[in-house]
Write an enzyme that holds these catalytic residues in place. Sequence first.
Site, PDB file in Angstrom:
ATOM      1  CE  LYS A 189      -6.389  -8.265  28.006  1.00  0.00           C
ATOM      2  NZ  LYS A 189      -7.571  -7.788  27.212  1.00  0.00           N
ATOM      3  CB  THR A 196     -10.977  -4.154  44.058  1.00  0.00           C
ATOM      4  OG1 THR A 196     -10.799  -3.384  44.919  1.00  0.00           O
ATOM      5  CG2 THR A 196     -11.445  -3.222  42.925  1.00  0.00           C
TER       6      THR A 196
END
EC number: 4.1.1.23
Length: 274
Positions: free
Chosen positions: A95, A102
């Site tokens: 998820k 990032t």
Amino acid sequence: MASKSQVPYEDRARDHPNPLARRLFQIATEKQSNVAVSADVTTTKELLDLADRLGPYMVVLKTHIDILADFSAETITGLQSLSQKHNFLIFEDRKFVDIGNTVQKQYHGGALHISEWAHIVNATVLPGPGIIDALAQVASAPDFPHASDRGLLILATMTSKGSLATGQYTELSVELARKYKGFVLGFVASRSLEGVETAGKADDEDFVLFTTGVNLASKGDALGQQYQTPESAIGGGADFIISGRGIYAAPDPVDAARRYQKAGWDAYLKRVGR
């Protein structure tokens, strides 16, 4: 959004424009299964034992690799070996939900090296289009050796009570799936997205739908999880059903996996008129 839920798996395996989706439907056809097992255990031994015992009955093993207390390179080599032995795909339920820079590092580096072993990952579109673009860039990089064997599921709705993954959020999920359809396999959703309309629809559109929270016995839990049966999930448009505790926490997980396999397959045959 158009649905191909009435089309048999073998036809979708033949015609699907995405190579990983073709492989997914081929496995489902060969094993007569549409079951994905969510193995939410906390040790490598438990995970590999479940993968080995349940491998013959499932199409996908869904992991939460960061809950393992003893994750190591042996965890990954073990999963890869069992994936080949039993012919199932690995879905890391990460998820992703952060800025693009990032998530690229989370997917392709860090301690978990997810891109090296997980055929499928998922993400939410809450951060905007950049997150999908960032993950797709990793999979399409010239020096990435697994491009045709990696795919993304967008978290379009959730099964938890009070989820905010509805309306405009779900519409953006479909819009981005269409934009990045070479990498996006489809969605994790609690229902068919057939009524969600956005621009960019293609004639060969065939997004795969995974539905979580599938349980033969329970209606939910104390933490807001809401369950569906295999029949209601498949009847509602799911191509693959994800079950966790209903299988791995059963007194006999192998017997449970067989029951879910039969229930899911019978529901699929009914859906396609066989």
